[in-house]
Design an enzyme around this catalytic site. Structure first.
Site, PDB file in Angstrom:
ATOM      1  N   GLU A  46     -62.740 -17.570  59.585  1.00 53.44           N
ATOM      2  CA  GLU A  46     -64.200 -17.653  59.544  1.00 53.44           C
ATOM      3  C   GLU A  46     -64.641 -18.322  58.246  1.00 53.44           C
ATOM      4  OE1 GLU A  46     -68.044 -14.615  59.695  1.00 53.44           O
ATOM      5  OE2 GLU A  46     -66.064 -13.831  59.193  1.00 53.44           O
ATOM      6  N   LYS A 131     -72.255 -18.665  65.375  1.00 51.30           N
ATOM      7  CA  LYS A 131     -72.275 -17.206  65.507  1.00 51.30           C
ATOM      8  C   LYS A 131     -73.654 -16.749  65.964  1.00 51.30           C
ATOM      9  CE  LYS A 131     -70.892 -13.038  62.995  1.00 51.30           C
ATOM     10  NZ  LYS A 131     -70.391 -12.494  61.710  1.00 51.30           N
ATOM     11  N   CYS A 165     -65.767 -12.931  63.806  1.00 53.73           N
ATOM     12  CA  CYS A 165     -65.886 -11.653  63.099  1.00 53.73           C
ATOM     13  C   CYS A 165     -66.561 -10.586  63.956  1.00 53.73           C
ATOM     14  CB  CYS A 165     -66.613 -11.878  61.780  1.00 53.73           C
ATOM     15  SG  CYS A 165     -66.465 -10.499  60.609  1.00 53.73           S
TER      16      CYS A 165
END
Length: 336
Positions: A46, A131, A165
């Site tokens: 990430e 994200k 994540c």
């Protein structure tokens, strides 16, 4: 139908702290190393380029303006030179590449997204996603993304999906990938995730959390999961610890993330990668079939007459321009 036996690599590496160009160059070297070892896919963590903004957990926002300004300056465009170099590396070595990056935009000097790109072995962009929701203190840095890239990509090494994540805790986002026949799930994480002062009973253990959430996804989806987490090296640790004595204590005492792989039965494959380096894993996608007899949550083990999920993949740009077409001339009889 023949399902492939594949070899993949998780890059448990530190970025060159806050240096996008140097980090991209390091990533290209890792792609070459992984390809020499026979990997067909190389996965980076990430926000690998230019690093993870952990200062948001370590000091008040009014004390970290310089950190954000530097981070924004080193965040990169999806069509910029850093990712272009990775696309060329993927093509040169004939491997798939998944990379996390902090994405900048020409629409704003400070609007950033926590993004991921999947690159094919011919250098083409197979998927680009952002994200959906920045987690906790990440909201101080990144904007929410849309679902345009929330999709599974068909490749010669299987059907690949990716979440970033905390998204790996979102059951609806995970189901969206399951329902497109995901076989290889890519889960990317930062090097640390501080939530409390070290020693407190409720402090977050990111390694344990990775095992729980990624094991759950593999078990529910009956797919393989490859985890790539960043490695916190000395330059990054010093830069973050310089915020304050309290920050230094948190950096010293917070658990580190790991890179690992999980099979479709929810069990880990091989060892965890804790030291900086590449983790190589072999996977036989045929192993995804037998567990589907027990629980196929996108098939017979569901009730689609009761449950329904809709995903809106409409892109969400900040503005849409609609230029008016030039006015057509009147017909000849009217002109006369």
């Amino acid at each position: 139908m023949s399902l492939p036996h594949i070899k993949v690599a998780a890059a448990h590496l530190a970025p060159v702290w806050m240096d996008a160009a140097a980090t991209a160059a390091k990533a290209c070297d890792a792609v070459a190393e992984a390809a020499r070892a026979g990997a067909q896919l190389v996965m980076f963590p990430e926000s690998y380029i230019p690093g993870f903004p952990a200062w948001t957990a370590l000091a008040a926002p009014i004390l970290t303006h310089e950190h954000f300004a530097r981070f924004a300056a080193q965040s990169i465009r999806a069509d910029g030179p850093e990712l272009d170099s990775l696309r060329k590396a993927a093509r040169r070595h004939g491997v798939h590449v998944s990379v996390g990056f902090s994405e900048a935009t020409e629409a704003s000097l400070g609007c950033l997204w926590n993004s991921n790109m999947l690159i094919g072995p011919d250098g083409t962009v197979l998927n680009h996603r952002r994200k959906l929701v920045p987690t906790y203190y990440e909201k101080l840095v990144w904007a929410p993304g849309d679902a345009e890239g929330l999709r599974v990509t068909q490749t010669p090494i299987g059907r690949i999906g990716a979440l970033i994540c905390g998204e790996n805790t979102n059951p609806l986002a995970r189901f969206a990938l399951m329902a497109e026949g995901e076989q290889l799930h890519l889960a990317s994480f930062p090097p640390i995730w501080p939530t409390r002062m070290p020693g407190e009973a409720a402090a977050y253990d990111i390694e344990e959390a990775i095992r729980i959430r990624c094991g759950a996804h593999s078990f529910e989806a009956k797919c393989f999961t490859l985890v790539a987490s960043s490695y916190l090296d000395a330059p990054a640790a010093r830069a973050l610890a310089a915020l304050s004595p309290e920050a230094a204590r948190v950096i010293e005492g917070t658990p580190r993330a790991v890179s690992l792989a999980i099979g479709p039965d929810g069990r880990q494959i091989g060892q965890s990668q804790r030291d900086e380096g590449l983790l190589f894993v072999e996977m036989n996608l045929a192993d995804c079939v037998e567990p589907k007899q027990f629980h196929d949550v996108v098939g017979y083990y569901n009730r689609f007459d009761i449950f329904r999920l809709t995903v809106d993949r409409t892109p969400r740009p900040p503005i849409r321009f609609q230029d008016l077409a030039p006015e057509a001339p009147p017909p000849p009889e009217q002109a006369a």
